[in-house]
Design a protein around this motif. Sequence first.
Motif, PDB file in Angstrom:
ATOM      1  N   GLN A 235       0.809  -1.226   0.000  1.00  0.00           N
ATOM      2  CA  GLN A 235       0.000   0.000   0.000  1.00  0.00           C
ATOM      3  C   GLN A 235       0.837   1.267   0.000  1.00  0.00           C
ATOM      4  OE1 GLN A 235      -2.964   0.248   3.088  1.00  0.00           O
ATOM      5  NE2 GLN A 235      -3.564   2.346   2.580  1.00  0.00           N
ATOM      6  N   TYR A 236       2.040   1.193   0.609  1.00  0.00           N
ATOM      7  CA  TYR A 236       2.816   2.411   0.818  1.00  0.00           C
ATOM      8  C   TYR A 236       4.198   2.344   0.171  1.00  0.00           C
ATOM      9  CZ  TYR A 236      -0.657   3.151   4.520  1.00  0.00           C
ATOM     10  OH  TYR A 236      -1.820   3.305   5.219  1.00  0.00           O
TER      11      TYR A 236
ATOM     12  N   MET B  69      -4.911   5.780  -1.790  1.00  0.00           N
ATOM     13  CA  MET B  69      -5.468   7.133  -1.773  1.00  0.00           C
ATOM     14  C   MET B  69      -4.838   8.036  -2.831  1.00  0.00           C
ATOM     15  SD  MET B  69      -7.680   6.845   0.590  1.00  0.00           S
ATOM     16  CE  MET B  69      -8.154   8.556   0.812  1.00  0.00           C
ATOM     17  N   ASP B  70      -3.738   7.565  -3.452  1.00  0.00           N
ATOM     18  CA  ASP B  70      -2.989   8.363  -4.421  1.00  0.00           C
ATOM     19  C   ASP B  70      -2.615   9.719  -3.826  1.00  0.00           C
ATOM     20  OD1 ASP B  70      -1.733   9.116  -6.769  1.00  0.00           O
ATOM     21  OD2 ASP B  70      -3.565   9.824  -7.729  1.00  0.00           O
ATOM     22  N   ASP B  71      -1.976   9.652  -2.653  1.00  0.00           N
ATOM     23  CA  ASP B  71      -1.685  10.890  -1.926  1.00  0.00           C
ATOM     24  C   ASP B  71      -0.355  10.760  -1.186  1.00  0.00           C
ATOM     25  OD1 ASP B  71      -2.232  13.474  -0.977  1.00  0.00           O
ATOM     26  OD2 ASP B  71      -3.027  12.664   0.900  1.00  0.00           O
ATOM     27  N   TRP B  72       0.376  11.862  -1.115  1.00  0.00           N
ATOM     28  CA  TRP B  72       1.646  11.924  -0.392  1.00  0.00           C
ATOM     29  C   TRP B  72       1.461  12.587   0.971  1.00  0.00           C
ATOM     30  CZ3 TRP B  72       6.366   9.881  -1.355  1.00  0.00           C
ATOM     31  CH2 TRP B  72       6.630   9.407  -2.650  1.00  0.00           C
TER      32      TRP B  72
ATOM     33  N   TYR C 115       3.929   7.674   0.442  1.00  0.00           N
ATOM     34  CA  TYR C 115       2.932   7.695  -0.620  1.00  0.00           C
ATOM     35  C   TYR C 115       1.940   6.558  -0.392  1.00  0.00           C
ATOM     36  CZ  TYR C 115       0.815   7.246  -5.246  1.00  0.00           C
ATOM     37  OH  TYR C 115      -0.074   7.152  -6.290  1.00  0.00           O
ATOM     38  N   ASP C 116       0.652   6.899  -0.304  1.00  0.00           N
ATOM     39  CA  ASP C 116      -0.431   5.939  -0.133  1.00  0.00           C
ATOM     40  C   ASP C 116      -0.993   5.615  -1.516  1.00  0.00           C
ATOM     41  OD1 ASP C 116      -2.877   4.634   0.320  1.00  0.00           O
ATOM     42  OD2 ASP C 116      -3.136   5.605   2.252  1.00  0.00           O
ATOM     43  N   ARG C 117      -0.727   4.396  -1.982  1.00  0.00           N
ATOM     44  CA  ARG C 117      -1.182   4.023  -3.322  1.00  0.00           C
ATOM     45  C   ARG C 117      -2.706   3.973  -3.420  1.00  0.00           C
ATOM     46  NH1 ARG C 117       3.543   0.719  -2.851  1.00  0.00           N
ATOM     47  NH2 ARG C 117       5.021   1.112  -4.564  1.00  0.00           N
TER      48      ARG C 117
END
Length: 266
Positions: free
Chosen positions: A136-137, A153-156, A149-151
């Motif tokens: 996930q990360y 959520m597509d967010d850093w 990076y959270d895959r």
Amino acid sequence: MQTETSKPWNWMLFPFSSVKAGPDCLFAASIGHGIYQIDAESNWKKLDHGMEEHANVNRLQLQHELLHACTNSGLYEWNGDAWENDGLTIPCYQYRKIGGSSYAATEYGLWSKASSRWEQIACNDKRVYDFINLPQYLILAHESGVSLYDRFMDDWAHFELETSVTSLAVFKGHLIGTSDKGELLIGDKKGRFDRVRFGKPFIFSVLAKGNDIYVCTDRGLFQLAYICNQVTLLSVKLGCPVTDIDMQNGNLYMATLFQGIQTVSV
């Protein structure tokens, strides 16, 4: 190439920065004195073809039976006869191959190669020292802290810690890191990090081997343990600065600054 056959296998007391155990030999990187192969008969052979004579080797990695050297002049791969640049000519601090992709932590961010071309993929403006690639990360250790990076959520998320984070591991669900000030950084799972010192030892790095986390320090090698709800250090080998370790067939190999390559049975 030079082969040393008349002295014991740990005769060379150069300061060593990294060690990797292959199927039938060891590979050891010295600081300013090159990279060596040590065979089962304790013979040393310098692997110098294709590499700058005084290259600074930050880490060795043995991935998919291929030896790579992360150096101050780029990433190199050993082809059995000589070193070949792997396409990166910038300072490199960590390398891993995961599935069909290669990843490198460099002076200018994290790079990835899926086929034949390297591309910057994260933290382009930061010196990245280490990374962990989880389902996930994607977690990066860099010159000013940690980025995640959270895959899904597509967010850093960026955690500025006002210190360089030089290595990473996961212990009991907690993100563990080391700072350039010799501290152990322990994540609380809420985006904060506790800075911990265990007396006088200066911590160089944390390394995951199997289910265990080892801590390399200027006072020796330790293993992380969780006792009475607190993270603590259990001594493995004291008395010499340990910079890197690897394991093979029940033996733990240690790169040291003053006592060559040492071995401990585990």
